[in-house]
Design an enzyme around this catalytic site. Structure first.
Site, PDB file in Angstrom:
ATOM      1  N   SER A  19      42.291  61.155  76.123  1.00 32.66           N
ATOM      2  CA  SER A  19      42.927  60.047  76.834  1.00 32.66           C
ATOM      3  C   SER A  19      43.954  59.346  75.959  1.00 32.66           C
ATOM      4  O   SER A  19      44.765  58.576  76.463  1.00 32.66           O
ATOM      5  CB  SER A  19      41.878  58.992  77.194  1.00 32.66           C
ATOM      6  OG  SER A  19      40.816  59.551  77.871  1.00 32.66           O
TER       7      SER A  19
ATOM      8  N   HIS B 272      45.728  66.205  80.512  1.00 32.17           N
ATOM      9  CA  HIS B 272      44.933  64.992  80.771  1.00 32.17           C
ATOM     10  C   HIS B 272      44.663  64.870  82.273  1.00 32.17           C
ATOM     11  O   HIS B 272      45.513  64.394  83.032  1.00 32.17           O
ATOM     12  CB  HIS B 272      45.702  63.770  80.227  1.00 32.17           C
ATOM     13  CG  HIS B 272      44.968  62.489  80.339  1.00 32.17           C
ATOM     14  ND1 HIS B 272      45.586  61.268  80.459  1.00 32.17           N
ATOM     15  CD2 HIS B 272      43.634  62.215  80.351  1.00 32.17           C
ATOM     16  CE1 HIS B 272      44.685  60.314  80.547  1.00 32.17           C
ATOM     17  NE2 HIS B 272      43.496  60.862  80.484  1.00 32.17           N
TER      18      HIS B 272
ATOM     19  N   GLU C 190      48.385  64.663  83.578  1.00 33.53           N
ATOM     20  CA  GLU C 190      49.409  64.239  82.623  1.00 33.53           C
ATOM     21  C   GLU C 190      49.463  65.319  81.537  1.00 33.53           C
ATOM     22  O   GLU C 190      48.458  65.565  80.861  1.00 33.53           O
ATOM     23  CB  GLU C 190      48.971  62.878  82.035  1.00 33.53           C
ATOM     24  CG  GLU C 190      50.057  62.062  81.396  1.00 33.53           C
ATOM     25  CD  GLU C 190      49.517  60.696  80.914  1.00 33.53           C
ATOM     26  OE1 GLU C 190      48.298  60.550  80.643  1.00 33.53           O
ATOM     27  OE2 GLU C 190      50.334  59.765  80.788  1.00 33.53           O
TER      28      GLU C 190
ATOM     29  N   ASN D 187      47.039  55.611  79.985  1.00 32.52           N
ATOM     30  CA  ASN D 187      46.114  54.654  79.364  1.00 32.52           C
ATOM     31  C   ASN D 187      46.809  53.547  78.594  1.00 32.52           C
ATOM     32  O   ASN D 187      46.227  52.501  78.348  1.00 32.52           O
ATOM     33  CB  ASN D 187      45.109  55.397  78.496  1.00 32.52           C
ATOM     34  CG  ASN D 187      44.055  56.022  79.375  1.00 32.52           C
ATOM     35  OD1 ASN D 187      43.500  55.363  80.241  1.00 32.52           O
ATOM     36  ND2 ASN D 187      43.817  57.307  79.201  1.00 32.52           N
TER      37      ASN D 187
HETATM   38  P1  NAI Z   1      31.257  62.248  78.287  1.00 29.77           P
HETATM   39  O1  NAI Z   1      30.653  61.380  77.259  1.00 29.77           O
HETATM   40  O2  NAI Z   1      30.873  62.096  79.723  1.00 29.77           O
HETATM   41  O3  NAI Z   1      31.000  63.807  77.905  1.00 29.77           O
HETATM   42  C1  NAI Z   1      31.266  64.347  76.648  1.00 29.77           C
HETATM   43  C2  NAI Z   1      30.440  65.619  76.502  1.00 29.77           C
HETATM   44  O4  NAI Z   1      30.849  66.293  75.307  1.00 29.77           O
HETATM   45  C3  NAI Z   1      28.926  65.353  76.368  1.00 29.77           C
HETATM   46  O5  NAI Z   1      28.230  66.101  77.357  1.00 29.77           O
HETATM   47  C4  NAI Z   1      28.582  65.840  74.952  1.00 29.77           C
HETATM   48  O6  NAI Z   1      27.301  66.446  74.871  1.00 29.77           O
HETATM   49  C5  NAI Z   1      29.701  66.861  74.707  1.00 29.77           C
HETATM   50  N1  NAI Z   1      29.990  67.094  73.295  1.00 29.77           N
HETATM   51  C6  NAI Z   1      30.211  66.166  72.327  1.00 29.77           C
HETATM   52  N2  NAI Z   1      30.470  66.773  71.154  1.00 29.77           N
HETATM   53  C7  NAI Z   1      30.444  68.117  71.397  1.00 29.77           C
HETATM   54  C8  NAI Z   1      30.650  69.268  70.583  1.00 29.77           C
HETATM   55  N3  NAI Z   1      30.969  69.145  69.306  1.00 29.77           N
HETATM   56  N4  NAI Z   1      30.542  70.489  71.144  1.00 29.77           N
HETATM   57  C9  NAI Z   1      30.218  70.624  72.456  1.00 29.77           C
HETATM   58  N5  NAI Z   1      29.993  69.556  73.279  1.00 29.77           N
HETATM   59  C10 NAI Z   1      30.124  68.322  72.758  1.00 29.77           C
HETATM   60  O7  NAI Z   1      32.846  62.096  78.109  1.00 29.77           O
HETATM   61  P2  NAI Z   1      34.005  62.162  79.229  1.00 29.77           P
HETATM   62  O8  NAI Z   1      34.110  60.860  79.914  1.00 29.77           O
HETATM   63  O9  NAI Z   1      33.844  63.409  80.021  1.00 29.77           O
HETATM   64  O10 NAI Z   1      35.300  62.287  78.290  1.00 29.77           O
HETATM   65  C11 NAI Z   1      35.631  63.497  77.662  1.00 29.77           C
HETATM   66  C12 NAI Z   1      37.083  63.438  77.229  1.00 29.77           C
HETATM   67  O11 NAI Z   1      37.919  63.222  78.390  1.00 29.77           O
HETATM   68  C13 NAI Z   1      37.387  62.298  76.260  1.00 29.77           C
HETATM   69  O12 NAI Z   1      38.391  62.723  75.378  1.00 29.77           O
HETATM   70  C14 NAI Z   1      37.930  61.205  77.195  1.00 29.77           C
HETATM   71  O13 NAI Z   1      38.777  60.312  76.520  1.00 29.77           O
HETATM   72  C15 NAI Z   1      38.697  62.051  78.201  1.00 29.77           C
HETATM   73  N6  NAI Z   1      38.914  61.447  79.515  1.00 29.77           N
HETATM   74  C16 NAI Z   1      37.930  60.691  80.107  1.00 29.77           C
HETATM   75  C17 NAI Z   1      38.152  60.152  81.364  1.00 29.77           C
HETATM   76  C18 NAI Z   1      37.088  59.366  82.071  1.00 29.77           C
HETATM   77  O14 NAI Z   1      37.389  58.740  83.105  1.00 29.77           O
HETATM   78  N7  NAI Z   1      35.846  59.369  81.594  1.00 29.77           N
HETATM   79  C19 NAI Z   1      39.442  60.334  82.083  1.00 29.77           C
HETATM   80  C20 NAI Z   1      40.360  61.215  81.402  1.00 29.77           C
HETATM   81  C21 NAI Z   1      40.105  61.712  80.149  1.00 29.77           C
END
Ligand code: NAI
Length: 292
Positions: A118, A139, A151, A189
């Site tokens: 993000s 993104h 994006e 963002n």
């Molecule tokens: P989340 O916290 O829901 O999920 C992250 C997942 O990554 C978890 O299931 C965790 O177990 C896994 N993980 C962490 N380290 C790992 C590794 N080394 N190897 C394999 N799996 C690993 O996070 P979310 O919300 O899905 O965000 C993910 C990315 O997307 C971030 O960079 C965030 O900034 C971006 N993002 C989030 C949005 C949102 O609305 N939540 C919107 C757009 C982008």
């Protein structure tokens, strides 16, 4: 492109894997946490069932989508025949760089390496790989199956042909690509997070209640949902990570995360995914605003 790997089966990785599988790409969804993978599978099945109930897809489409999806807890599921890897793990530079090193080692020379970050610099992620020209930002927006925008972030090292391929791929997913340059928070963002932070400050200053703030922005500004409800949907930890990156990189007070946000994150109230943030989601169909 045929073969896609998505790393991180949280809120975003789950949706990204689903939209590719629904378009008949072969998808492997990887997470270090087995429970997250199981949750992800249930979420995708539920989402497909909703689409069936709305007569948007058939039962055969659901089966085909699930047949195009493999769950894995091993990064070695990525190999030289993987066409595209999309990283969607925690928003922390060092953690992402570590995974990018492994993505680079496991994939082939033609594999495109993308991040769903993000706010983190795509160039900084590309620096740990052997070929920064193949690294790009993709993104997606939350919830991925419903939101049209992707994006696309090109860093100063991203090859133009890679940008073209990702634009074409995004169109093929029936989504709309907008190409932007590699600045902290990109466009989305950099504009959204100060608004969410300001809404939290309004709450902290007692200007209005959670419901009052969200109603003003919905009914007065035509936002489809209020900023506090949206913060809960994004995840309060994710909002804080993004604000921290913006503050560190752009050095402006407006990006400093509000103490109420810091407090909720430290208490583990991360929004919808933990059933509590600015709203209580005990009954997910009828979220209740919390009094602060
Ligand atoms: P989340 O916290 O829901 O999920 C992250 C997942 O990554 C978890 O299931 C965790 O177990 C896994 N993980 C962490 N380290 C790992 C590794 N080394 N190897 C394999 N799996 C690993 O996070 P979310 O919300 O899905 O965000 C993910 C990315 O997307 C971030 O960079 C965030 O900034 C971006 N993002 C989030 C949005 C949102 O609305 N939540 C919107 C757009 C982008």
């Amino acid at each position: 492109m045929k073969s896609i790997a998505v790393i991180g089966s949280g809120t975003m990785g789950t949706g990204i894997a689903q939209v590719f599988a629904q378009r008949h790409y072969k998808v492997v969804l990887i997470d270090s946490n087995e429970e997250a993978l199981e949750r992800s599978k249930r979420t995708i099945e539920k989402s497909l069932d909703i689409q069936i109930s709305k007569e948007l897809i058939s039962l055969e489409d659901k089966e085909s989508t699930l047949n195009h999806l493999i769950l894995s807890s091993d990064l070695h599921s990525i190999n030289s025949s993987t066409d595209l890897v999309i990283e969607a793990i925690t928003e922390r530079l060092e953690v992402k760089q570590d995974v990018f090193k492994q993505m680079d080692q496991l994939s082939g020379p033609h594999t495109i390496l993308a991040s769903n970050t993000s706010s983190i610099s795509i160039h900084k992620l590309s620096e740990v790989t052997s070929d920064p020209s193949r690294v790009i930002g993709m993104h997606f927006m939350n919830p991925v199956p419903r939101m049209p925008l992707v994006e696309i972030i090109q860093s100063k090292s991203t090859d133009v042909s890679i940008v073209d391929q990702i634009v074409q791929l995004t169109n093929d997913l029936d989504k709309i690509p907008v190409v932007v340059n590699d600045h902290p928070g990109f466009v989305s963002n950099r504009i959204l997070m100060p608004m969410i932070n300001e809404a939290i400050e309004c709450l902290g200053d007692g200007v209005a209640t959670v419901d009052g703030i969200d109603q003003v922005m919905k009914l007065g500004m035509s936002h489809p949902m209020g900023p506090l409800f949206l913060a809960d949907l994004i995840g309060l930890d994710v909002c804080k990570f993004i604000l921290d990156v913006l503050y560190k990189e752009l050095h402006k007070e407006k990006y400093k995360s509000h103490q109420l946000l810091d407090q909720l994150v430290s208490e583990g109230h991360l929004g919808r995914k933990t059933n509590r943030g600015f709203y209580d989601y005990t009954n997910p169909k009828n979220p209740k605003p919390i009094s602060f």
